[in-house]
Scaffold this active site. Sequence first.
Site, PDB file in Angstrom:
ATOM      1  N   HIS A   1      15.635 -14.555  -7.621  1.00 47.31           N
ATOM      2  CA  HIS A   1      14.744 -14.210  -8.339  1.00 47.31           C
ATOM      3  C   HIS A   1      14.993 -12.897  -8.864  1.00 47.31           C
ATOM      4  O   HIS A   1      14.019 -11.910  -9.186  1.00 47.31           O
ATOM      5  CB  HIS A   1      13.443 -13.944  -7.991  1.00 47.31           C
TER       6      HIS A   1
ATOM      7  N   ARG B   1     -20.613  11.401  -7.436  1.00 47.78           N
ATOM      8  CA  ARG B   1     -20.249  10.076  -7.837  1.00 47.78           C
ATOM      9  C   ARG B   1     -21.223   9.018  -7.291  1.00 47.78           C
ATOM     10  O   ARG B   1     -21.322   8.702  -5.770  1.00 47.78           O
ATOM     11  CB  ARG B   1     -18.736   9.519  -7.197  1.00 47.78           C
TER      12      ARG B   1
ATOM     13  N   GLU C   1       0.769  -1.094   0.100  1.00 47.24           N
ATOM     14  CA  GLU C   1      -0.100   0.176  -0.008  1.00 47.24           C
ATOM     15  C   GLU C   1       0.905   1.313   0.000  1.00 47.24           C
ATOM     16  O   GLU C   1       2.051   1.026  -0.158  1.00 47.24           O
ATOM     17  CB  GLU C   1      -1.141  -0.081   1.212  1.00 47.24           C
TER      18      GLU C   1
ATOM     19  N   ARG D   1       7.323 -13.703  -8.000  1.00 48.24           N
ATOM     20  CA  ARG D   1       6.018 -14.221  -8.793  1.00 48.24           C
ATOM     21  C   ARG D   1       5.731 -13.512 -10.040  1.00 48.24           C
ATOM     22  O   ARG D   1       4.889 -13.889 -10.865  1.00 48.24           O
ATOM     23  CB  ARG D   1       4.771 -13.792  -7.712  1.00 48.24           C
TER      24      ARG D   1
ATOM     25  N   LYS E   1      -0.087   4.511  -5.310  1.00 48.76           N
ATOM     26  CA  LYS E   1       0.735   3.317  -5.101  1.00 48.76           C
ATOM     27  C   LYS E   1       1.743   3.133  -6.247  1.00 48.76           C
ATOM     28  O   LYS E   1       2.518   2.194  -6.341  1.00 48.76           O
ATOM     29  CB  LYS E   1      -0.105   2.044  -5.043  1.00 48.76           C
TER      30      LYS E   1
END
EC number: 3.2.2.23
Length: 288
Positions: free
Chosen positions: A96, A160, A3, A117, A61
């Site tokens: 990785h 909205r 986050e 991943r 983010k």
Amino acid sequence: MPELPEVEVVRRGLERWVAGRTVAEVQVLHPRAVRRHLAGGEDFAHRLRGHRIGGAMRRGKYLWLPLDDAPLAVLGHLGMSGQLLVQPEEASDEKHLRVRVRFEDGLGTELRFVDQRTFGGLSLHDTTPDGLPDVIGHIARDPLDEAFDDAAFHTALRLRRTTIKRALLDQSLISGVGNIYADEALWRSKLHYDRPTATMTRPRSAELLGHVRDVMNAALAVGGTSFDSLYVNVNGESGYFDRSLDAYGREGQPCGRCGTLMRRRPWMNRSSYFCPKCQRPPRVVTAQ
Ligand SMILES: [Zn+2]
């Protein structure tokens, strides 16, 4: 997903350890890590070489490194497990390791993108007149941004026709608020996640924004304690989540305010955690 506070910690690390350095060489070790760079890994490496990295930027983010000497920016997608590490050149490769960026100076460190991943990656984009990578030009400012307009947010919220948690997670309205921070801020504000935004008064909006900022700043204070080291790291896990949460993940545990057992409800393929007493559901739920 990391986050905003975790991403901000990474941004600060990049600002300190990478900004102002000129790229000597880029090695793309896995094509998936640059799949968002449509022209391919070789093009990505070639176009970055010789350019000077500017100050690290963030909106919500999203994290990017603008180039000082061209209207281009490297956008970093951390995905589920992506990490941007600044490592000594002689440190052995991570298992990785996907992309390596070497610099022309003799500082002895390099930037590494490591991603188990491979949901994350790096890509190079043209920048808008505001300096954003063009692909994120529509992303709203986040509430920690000094230029965030509280009054405009309230007006947009009222217009909205949606519910409050959906609005908080709508990146075109307000960016950087993820599921966890939304649940925390709603609990602090005593607002049910399905409350229609049309019922939000100006004071309620102001209170909610205040709580969103408090939750983010508290997480930043915790997450920011380790960025001073030569190790820029984000993996979506944060010590803050274990210690300081009032709502998220607390199903069946007593509400910290009233003692009622907290509940969890499925919500848009995720979960919403709330206190059924402090956060009363709206009497009339708007049709979605
Ligand atoms: Zn309660």
